[in-house]
Enzyme design. Structure first.
Site, short mmCIF file in Angstrom:
data_model
loop_
_atom_site.label_atom_id
_atom_site.label_comp_id
_atom_site.label_asym_id
_atom_site.label_seq_id
_atom_site.Cartn_x
_atom_site.Cartn_y
_atom_site.Cartn_z
N ASN A 1 0.30 8.45 0.66
CA ASN A 1 0.90 9.76 0.44
C ASN A 1 2.15 9.97 1.27
OD1 ASN A 1 -1.03 11.17 -1.40
ND2 ASN A 1 -2.46 10.66 0.24
N ASP B 1 0.87 -1.17 0.00
CA ASP B 1 0.00 0.00 0.00
C ASP B 1 0.91 1.22 0.00
OD1 ASP B 1 -1.75 2.09 0.54
OD2 ASP B 1 -2.01 1.55 2.65
N ARG C 1 3.59 7.09 3.53
CA ARG C 1 4.35 5.86 3.80
C ARG C 1 4.00 4.75 2.84
NH1 ARG C 1 7.17 6.32 8.21
NH2 ARG C 1 7.71 4.12 8.26
N ASP D 1 -6.58 3.48 -2.72
CA ASP D 1 -6.56 3.15 -1.29
C ASP D 1 -7.96 3.15 -0.69
OD1 ASP D 1 -6.73 5.90 -1.66
OD2 ASP D 1 -5.40 6.40 0.01
N ARG D 2 -8.81 4.11 -1.13
CA ARG D 2 -10.19 4.13 -0.63
C ARG D 2 -10.93 2.87 -1.07
NH1 ARG D 2 -12.88 9.43 -2.74
NH2 ARG D 2 -14.68 8.64 -1.58
#
Length: 273
Positions: A11, A8, A13, A118-119
Site C-alpha cells: 500500500n 512486492d 512501498r 501479500d498475506r
C-alpha cells in the site's frame, strides 16, 4: 545457475529482491538477497523515477530468468511494473494472487481470490521457514495477523489499521488531538500515558498487542497453540519489543524478519517455473 526477481507492491512501498537458484529458501541470513531495494508508491507513479529504477536494476544485476510479483495497490501499478524493462525482452512475468495454489499450504478463506496477495505470500514465506503452528504478523500500513498451522493450513486472520494509520486517524478525526510522535524509548510505551503523546502511542500499541494476544488465545482454543511468531513490516521491531513484555508470549520464539512476502513469492515462483 538461474536468477529470479520478485516484487512486492504494498500500500505504501514497492519492494524488490533478486535471488539465485543456488540459495536456500530457508536461510534466515539478513544478507540473503543478492540484490534488493524499495521505492515509495508515490515515487513509482513518476515516469522519470520509474526509468531511473529500471536503469538501476538492469545495470546492477544480470537479466533474470523469471519475475514474480504481487500487488495490493491500484491496478495501474501493475501496468507500470510490467513496463519497467523494455531492455529485457521475453521476460517471464508471473503474477501471484490470493488464489495462487502452493503445494504444502492451503487456506480456509471462503473466497481465496479475495485473500490479500501479500498475506498469502507471507504465509508461504513463513511455511518455508518453519513447520510449526505460527502466527504471521505483518506490520505495515495495515496490521495483518494470520494463523498458519503446522499442518500447512491457514485458519484465517484479522486486518486492523497499522500503528501509523491509528495515530493519523486520531489527528484527522478529532478536534484537539495532535499527530503523536513516537518516543525512542520503547519501554516507555508499556505504561499508562501521563501526557497526550504517550497516551496516543501507548494506546495504539496496546490495541495492536491486544489483537495479537487474542489471536494466541484463540489459536489455543481451536487446538493449534501458537509455537512461533514471525513479524514483518515497518513496525516489526516495535511490536516485537512489546510482545516480549507479556508473560504469556515472552517464552515463544518471536522473530522480526524482513521480506517475508518476498520470500513467499520466491517459494511460489520456484514451484511454477
Amino acid at each position: 545457475m538461474s536468477l529470479y526477481l520478485v516484487f512486492d507492491i504494498g500500500n505504501t512501498r514497492l519492494k524488490w529482491a533478486a535471488v539465485e537458484s543456488t540459495q536456500n529458501i530457508a536461510d534466515r541470513n539478513k544478507k540473503l538477497w543478492a540484490y534488493s531495494g524499495s521505492i515509495s508508491n508515490q515515487s513509482f507513479q513518476s515516469p522519470e523515477l520509474r526509468a531511473e529504477l529500471s536503469d538501476y536494476i538492469s545495470k546492477t544485476m544480470p537479466k533474470p530468468d523469471a519475475i514474480g510479483f504481487c500487488c495490493v495497490a491500484a491496478s495501474a501499478t501493475i501496468d507500470n511494473l510490467r513496463s519497467l524493462f523494455p531492455q529485457w525482452q521475453n521476460l517471464d512475468w508471473k503474477q501471484f494472487t490470493g488464489s495462487s495454489p502452493y503445494e504444502g499450504v492451503r487456506t480456509l478463506y471462503e473466497e481465496p481470490g479475495k485473500l490479500g496477495a501479500d498475506r498469502w505470500a507471507a504465509l508461504i514465506g513463513a511455511r518455508a521457514l518453519s513447520n510449526t503452528n505460527t502466527l504471521v504478523v505483518n506490520t505495515g500500513t495495515a496490521t495483518t495477523i494470520d494463523l498458519l498451522g503446522g499442518n500447512g493450513v491457514h485458519y484465517g486472520g484479522w486486518i486492523l489499521p497499522g500503528l501509523s494509520l491509528m495515530q493519523e486517524s486520531l489527528q484527522s478525526n478529532t478536534a484537539q488531538l495532535p499527530l503523536a510522535i513516537r518516543s525512542s524509548t520503547l519501554a516507555a510505551q508499556a505504561k499508562f500515558g501521563t501526557n497526550t503523546n504517550e497516551a496516543i502511542t501507548g494506546g495504539c500499541d496496546a490495541a495492536q498487542m491486544g489483537a495479537i494476544l487474542r489471536a494466541v488465545y484463540l489459536a489455543k482454543e481451536i487446538h493449534h497453540p501458537v509455537e512461533r511468531i514471525w513479524l514483518d513490516g515497518g513496525n516489526a521491531k516495535i511490536l516485537a519489543t512489546e510482545i516480549k513484555q507479556f508473560p504469556e508470549l515472552a517464552a515463544l520464539p518471536i522473530e522480526p524478519i524482513e521480506g517475508l512476502v518476498l520470500r513467499g513469492l520466491w517459494a511460489w515462483l520456484l514451484q511454477n517455473l
